[in-house]
Design a protein around this motif. Structure first.
Motif, PDB file in Angstrom:
ATOM      1  N   PHE A  87      10.947 -11.502  -1.634  1.00 17.63           N
ATOM      2  CA  PHE A  87      11.867 -10.600  -0.938  1.00 17.63           C
ATOM      3  C   PHE A  87      11.212  -9.233  -0.829  1.00 17.63           C
ATOM      4  N   ARG A  88      11.159  -8.721   0.399  1.00 16.39           N
ATOM      5  CA  ARG A  88      10.553  -7.413   0.665  1.00 16.39           C
ATOM      6  C   ARG A  88      11.662  -6.354   0.634  1.00 16.39           C
ATOM      7  N   THR A  89      11.699  -5.554  -0.412  1.00 20.71           N
ATOM      8  CA  THR A  89      12.768  -4.575  -0.582  1.00 20.71           C
ATOM      9  C   THR A  89      12.529  -3.363   0.315  1.00 20.71           C
ATOM     10  N   ASP A  90      13.496  -2.468   0.336  1.00 23.00           N
ATOM     11  CA  ASP A  90      13.353  -1.180   1.018  1.00 23.00           C
ATOM     12  C   ASP A  90      13.054  -0.063   0.027  1.00 23.00           C
ATOM     13  N   ASP A  91      12.633  -0.433  -1.182  1.00 20.08           N
ATOM     14  CA  ASP A  91      12.380   0.542  -2.237  1.00 20.08           C
ATOM     15  C   ASP A  91      10.895   0.807  -2.398  1.00 20.08           C
ATOM     16  N   ALA A  92      10.592   2.030  -2.812  1.00 21.72           N
ATOM     17  CA  ALA A  92       9.225   2.399  -3.177  1.00 21.72           C
ATOM     18  C   ALA A  92       9.143   2.521  -4.684  1.00 21.72           C
ATOM     19  N   GLY A  93       8.003   2.145  -5.234  1.00 27.91           N
ATOM     20  CA  GLY A  93       7.846   2.232  -6.680  1.00 27.91           C
ATOM     21  C   GLY A  93       6.397   2.402  -7.075  1.00 27.91           C
ATOM     22  N   HIS A  94       6.186   2.540  -8.371  1.00 28.62           N
ATOM     23  CA  HIS A  94       4.834   2.617  -8.914  1.00 28.62           C
ATOM     24  C   HIS A  94       4.851   2.050 -10.324  1.00 28.62           C
ATOM     25  N   GLU A 130       0.811  -1.217   0.000  1.00 27.83           N
ATOM     26  CA  GLU A 130       0.000   0.000   0.000  1.00 27.83           C
ATOM     27  C   GLU A 130       0.841   1.262   0.000  1.00 27.83           C
ATOM     28  N   ASP A 131       2.015   1.220   0.673  1.00 25.85           N
ATOM     29  CA  ASP A 131       2.868   2.402   0.708  1.00 25.85           C
ATOM     30  C   ASP A 131       3.828   2.471  -0.473  1.00 25.85           C
ATOM     31  N   GLY A 132       3.650   1.591  -1.451  1.00 28.20           N
ATOM     32  CA  GLY A 132       4.519   1.589  -2.620  1.00 28.20           C
ATOM     33  C   GLY A 132       5.740   0.706  -2.496  1.00 28.20           C
ATOM     34  N   ARG A 133       5.927   0.068  -1.339  1.00 22.78           N
ATOM     35  CA  ARG A 133       7.091  -0.798  -1.175  1.00 22.78           C
ATOM     36  C   ARG A 133       7.068  -1.924  -2.199  1.00 22.78           C
ATOM     37  N   VAL A 134       8.226  -2.173  -2.805  1.00 22.37           N
ATOM     38  CA  VAL A 134       8.338  -3.187  -3.846  1.00 22.37           C
ATOM     39  C   VAL A 134       8.666  -4.543  -3.226  1.00 22.37           C
ATOM     40  N   HIS A 193       8.367   1.495 -12.041  1.00 19.78           N
ATOM     41  CA  HIS A 193       9.295   2.606 -11.863  1.00 19.78           C
ATOM     42  C   HIS A 193       9.665   2.660 -10.388  1.00 19.78           C
ATOM     43  N   VAL A 194      10.957   2.588 -10.111  1.00 25.18           N
ATOM     44  CA  VAL A 194      11.430   2.637  -8.731  1.00 25.18           C
ATOM     45  C   VAL A 194      11.695   4.089  -8.365  1.00 25.18           C
ATOM     46  N   ASP A 195      11.018   4.564  -7.317  1.00 18.82           N
ATOM     47  CA  ASP A 195      11.124   5.962  -6.914  1.00 18.82           C
ATOM     48  C   ASP A 195      12.273   6.208  -5.951  1.00 18.82           C
ATOM     49  N   GLY A 196      12.869   5.143  -5.435  1.00 21.25           N
ATOM     50  CA  GLY A 196      13.981   5.292  -4.490  1.00 21.25           C
ATOM     51  C   GLY A 196      13.697   4.519  -3.211  1.00 21.25           C
ATOM     52  N   ARG A 197      14.706   4.514  -2.353  1.00 24.36           N
ATOM     53  CA  ARG A 197      14.545   3.821  -1.076  1.00 24.36           C
ATOM     54  C   ARG A 197      13.569   4.578  -0.178  1.00 24.36           C
ATOM     55  N   LEU A 198      12.780   3.825   0.563  1.00 18.12           N
ATOM     56  CA  LEU A 198      11.828   4.449   1.474  1.00 18.12           C
ATOM     57  C   LEU A 198      12.529   5.312   2.513  1.00 18.12           C
ATOM     58  N   ASP A 199      13.721   4.888   2.974  1.00 14.41           N
ATOM     59  CA  ASP A 199      14.399   5.674   4.002  1.00 14.41           C
ATOM     60  C   ASP A 199      15.239   6.805   3.412  1.00 14.41           C
ATOM     61  N   ASP A 200      15.224   6.966   2.067  1.00 18.60           N
ATOM     62  CA  ASP A 200      15.870   8.121   1.456  1.00 18.60           C
ATOM     63  C   ASP A 200      14.919   9.295   1.296  1.00 18.60           C
ATOM     64  N   VAL A 201      13.630   9.075   1.528  1.00 11.53           N
ATOM     65  CA  VAL A 201      12.644  10.141   1.371  1.00 11.53           C
ATOM     66  C   VAL A 201      12.965  11.283   2.328  1.00 11.53           C
ATOM     67  N   VAL A 202      12.930  12.504   1.798  1.00  6.04           N
ATOM     68  CA  VAL A 202      13.199  13.699   2.601  1.00  6.04           C
ATOM     69  C   VAL A 202      11.860  14.261   3.080  1.00  6.04           C
TER      70      VAL A 202
END
Length: 389
Positions: A263-270, A227-231, A278-287
């Motif tokens: 495998f549950r990644t730490d990346d968000a995508g859509h 739901e939060d976009g996690r890949v 499309h990978v938007d980046g790591r969830l913990d890189d969000v500013v």
């Protein structure tokens, strides 16, 4: 199951010694854990050899932009599935050129794919700085009759495209896999204009390397979004967990009711309207600035596309007393290009990204510090900004 065998790999591997060792691991011998030769020998996490997965062949470190590196356990069938799916997507077997360290999954997979199809790989000279001349020299040693493949990171592709010799060498490949970091749209456009067949890959050590090419999963791979976009990535190439870390294994890996590994990644995508990932980046890189979230990747792509002379761009969050975090951009500019200031950057990006995503700090650096091949070290960049305060 034999104990894991630490395997020192020099910058230019001796293929006559290394390939038979990899073949034995694939055929049921002791699994190998490659590491850089000459460095201090790593200490493997405590583990019980009898509890290792059957057919375990490779133990390879992760190279995420944050966190402590972990050692993913890859079984021989997972590596074979990865090699088969790669060649299927690219159009058939070919000869591979290794141009990155064979201690990372992207490099070791070049050699494993060659073993899988029985072709002789060629190794570029990695004792000298990467550039068009040594890369072209390695390309000249490939069989001119063979279908050619290689794997690079975006920075390497950019350097080769900047030089006619490098661009000519790239054009000789049937496919150039590009991973380790996001492939900027501007770089892809340059490659396409030059007639270079790039394929942007997405994956990790935990999935035997790239398992999604140009937004489409390889055969045998499934992509799911939470739901939060996690890949989440599932299928035959997924690792059996982390060596000696059942706690981390339990948090990241699952097996569904049909027996498929995930495998549950730490990346968000859509997904776009065509279903491409499309990978938007790591969830913990969000500013988080002023209570609003900023994904770094769209800002980085806008910097590359709209700010004159920028060759590389990395966006990080830095502490700010008013906003909590400030959107901060580290830039590498081309030779003789003007050094953009903060107002230049904000003016160039206004309208391309939301106002709250406009950088508040800009730092021009000679090069981006890396963790693993092509992956920016965002913590190191954040410290660079902090050192300026």
């Amino acid at each position: 199951m034999p104990e894991v065998d630490l395997l020192p790999v020099p910058p230019v591997p001796d293929l006559a010694a290394l390939l038979p060792r990899l073949r034995r691991a694939l055929d049921g011998g002791a699994p190998v854990a490659p590491h850089p030769a000459g460095a201090s020998e790593p200490t493997l996490p405590r583990h019980a050899p009898g509890a290792l997965p059957d057919d375990l062949a490779l133990v390879v470190g992760t190279s995420g932009s944050t966190g402590t590196p972990k050692l993913a356990m890859l079984r021989a069938p997972a590596l074979a599935a990865s090699a088969h799916a790669t060649h299927e997507r690219l159009g058939g077997p070919g000869q591979w050129l290794l141009a990155m360290p064979a201690t990372h999954v992207a490099g070791i997979q070049v050699l494993l794919r060659a073993l899988h199809v029985g072709t002789d790989p060629v190794v570029a000279d990695m004792t000298v700085p990467f550039g068009p001349a040594p890369f072209a020299a390695a390309v000249a040693r490939l069989d001119p009759r063979a279908r050619r493949y290689t794997a690079l990171v975006p920075t390497q592709v950019g350097r080769l495209l900047d030089d006619p010799v490098g661009a000519d060498a790239l054009r000789s490949f049937a496919a150039v896999l590009v991973g380790g970091a996001a492939l900027p749209p501007t770089l892809r456009a340059r490659a396409e204009a030059a007639g270079v067949a790039l394929h942007a890959t997405y994956g990790s050590s935990e999935t035997a390397g790239g398992c999604v090419y140009d937004g489409r999963p390889l055969s045998g791979t499934t992509v799911a979004l939470e739901e939060d976009g996690r890949v989440r990535l599932g299928g035959a190439t997924v690792a059996d967990g982390y060596l000696g870390r059942p706690d981390l294994t339990h948090a990241a890996f699952t097996v569904d009711r049909d027996g498929a590994r995930w495998f549950r990644t730490d990346d968000a995508g859509h997904r776009d309207e065509d279903g491409r990932l499309h990978v938007d980046g790591r969830l913990d890189d969000v500013v988080v600035t002023g209570g609003l979230k900023v994904a770094p990747r769209p800002v980085e792509e806008a910097l590359l596309a709209r700010v004159l002379g920028v060759r590389e761009a990395v966006v990080v969050g830095t502490p700010d007393p008013e906003w909590g975090q400030a959107v901060s951009a580290a830039l590498v500019v081309r030779d003789r290009a003007p050094r953009p200031g903060i107002e230049d950057v904000r003016a160039a990006l206004r309208g391309a990204v939301p106002d709250h995503a406009l950088p508040r700090r800009v730092l021009v650096v000679p090069q981006v510090p890396l963790r693993g091949p092509g992956k920016p070290d965002r913590r190191a960049l954040s410290r660079m900004f902090e050192d300026l305060d």
